[in-house]
Write an enzyme that holds these catalytic residues in place. Structure first.
Site, mmCIF file in Angstrom:
data_model
loop_
_atom_site.group_PDB
_atom_site.id
_atom_site.type_symbol
_atom_site.label_atom_id
_atom_site.label_comp_id
_atom_site.label_asym_id
_atom_site.label_seq_id
_atom_site.Cartn_x
_atom_site.Cartn_y
_atom_site.Cartn_z
ATOM 1 N N CYS A 173 -0.992 5.922 3.515
ATOM 2 C CA CYS A 173 -1.882 4.924 4.122
ATOM 3 C C CYS A 173 -3.312 5.463 4.156
ATOM 4 O O CYS A 173 -3.898 5.669 3.108
ATOM 5 C CB CYS A 173 -1.393 4.552 5.530
ATOM 6 S SG CYS A 173 0.298 3.948 5.596
ATOM 7 N N ASP A 236 1.637 -5.439 -0.758
ATOM 8 C CA ASP A 236 0.750 -4.838 0.241
ATOM 9 C C ASP A 236 -0.339 -5.842 0.608
ATOM 10 O O ASP A 236 -1.155 -6.222 -0.231
ATOM 11 C CB ASP A 236 0.132 -3.563 -0.324
ATOM 12 C CG ASP A 236 -0.556 -2.708 0.732
ATOM 13 O OD1 ASP A 236 -1.234 -3.283 1.607
ATOM 14 O OD2 ASP A 236 -0.413 -1.480 0.670
ATOM 15 N N HIS A 269 3.188 -2.666 2.130
ATOM 16 C CA HIS A 269 2.490 -1.468 2.587
ATOM 17 C C HIS A 269 3.456 -0.606 3.408
ATOM 18 O O HIS A 269 4.283 -1.116 4.156
ATOM 19 C CB HIS A 269 1.291 -1.855 3.450
ATOM 20 C CG HIS A 269 0.438 -0.697 3.830
ATOM 21 N ND1 HIS A 269 -0.419 -0.084 2.944
ATOM 22 C CD2 HIS A 269 0.317 -0.021 5.008
ATOM 23 C CE1 HIS A 269 -1.032 0.920 3.550
ATOM 24 N NE2 HIS A 269 -0.605 0.969 4.796
#
Length: 301
Positions: A173, A236, A269
């Site tokens: 991330c 994502d 994500h």
């Protein structure tokens, strides 16, 4: 708590609630002991890597600004020296998921070091307030983070068990973006694996957000000093495929033929984060195998 679907935390339309608490307190007085409650799924069954054959410690060392930077360190038993992998956390800092990543790497013969980049302000790992977590993360600017990585490399070079002639970096991330930045900055890094880090400003980013995020990976392609493998999810919501394609084009223009981005078709994500709803076991395992292949070739070859 909102499920994390973007690198820097949720936006207003991301409010899907799921929470469980595993562990409280701090590890060795430096780090939160459990999984980040802000993203922990109620039904999560996180991967747990045993510590047999490993040496683990929480340490501190001086950053360029004088801050005593905390870090979690894991390496195999024995004298080594072992190739080093810097592990860059998500926005939640060094919690149990990141420590387990370090153990997984140590099981493969690496010395893993996970610095606490956010701890100058506050350790975000045990917090549930996403607004506060985002404030803490925003305070960790580019030069501070690069300085912390420089300090990590210097400290590792003084450890008899560390082979700093062979250094990798991986991050998740927020940390995925740092992988691209650090590999462009430091010639000492031999390979990087970036898990769904933002590559370019969001389409709705304000001028201030664009400026605060610089330098963006898409602008650093020509500066990469080692191959980077990017692992991204097609679903994502924070990193659109357009930015992935822009990064691929930048790598091609720069002649960076050893760097690439792989996209998992149905992955959201955070698909490697086994303590979240976003976890996709097959994609996570495939990405991990690719990480081990790259690090094996560049750090052990």
């Amino acid at each position: 708590m909102p499920t994390l679907v973007r690198p820097e935390g949720p936006e207003a339309d991301d409010l899907v609630f799921s929470r469980r608490t595993l562990g409280v307190g701090a590890v060795g007085g430096l780090f939160f002991a459990g999984y980040a409650p802000a993203a922990l799924a109620a039904q999560a069954a996180p991967v747990a890597t045993d510590a047999t054959g490993l040496v683990s410690a929480d340490v501190t060392y001086a950053a360029p600004d004088g801050f005593q930077l905390p870090a979690h360190v894991v390496h195999p038993e024995g004298d080594g020296p072992f190739p080093v992998v810097i592990v860059v956390s998500e926005i939640f800092g060094v919690h149990e998921y990141i420590r387990d990543i370090c153990r997984r790497l140590a099981k493969e013969g690496y010395a893993a070091i996970a610095p606490g980049f956010f701890n100058r302000v506050e350790d975000p790992a045990g917090l549930s307030d996403m607004t506060r977590i985002q404030q803490i993360v925003a305070a960790a600017g580019y030069e501070q983070v690069m300085g912390d990585i420089s300090a990590t490399l210097e400290w590792a070079s003084l450890q008899s068990w560390a082979n700093t002639d062979k250094v990798g970096i991986t991050g998740f991330c927020w940390g995925g973006k740092v992988v691209w930045q650090a590999t462009a900055r430091f010639a000492a890094i031999d390979a990087g694996v970036a898990w769904y880090g933002r590559l370019a400003p969001a389409a709705n980013a304000t001028p201030e957000q664009v400026a605060s995020g610089q330098p963006w990976p898409v602008d650093l392609a020509a500066d990469l000093k080692a191959p980077v493998l990017g692992l991204y999810g097609e679903q994502d919501r924070g990193i659109p495929l357009a930015s992935v394609e822009a990064m691929r084009a930048a790598l091609q223009r720069a002649g960076q033929t050893e760097s690439r981005i792989d996209v998992y078709d149905d992955a959201p994500h955070g698909f490697h984060a086994d303590y979240r709803d976003s976890y996709r076991a097959a994609d996570a395992a495939d990405g991990w195998a690719k990480l081990l292949a790259l690090f094996g070739a560049r750090l052990k070859g």
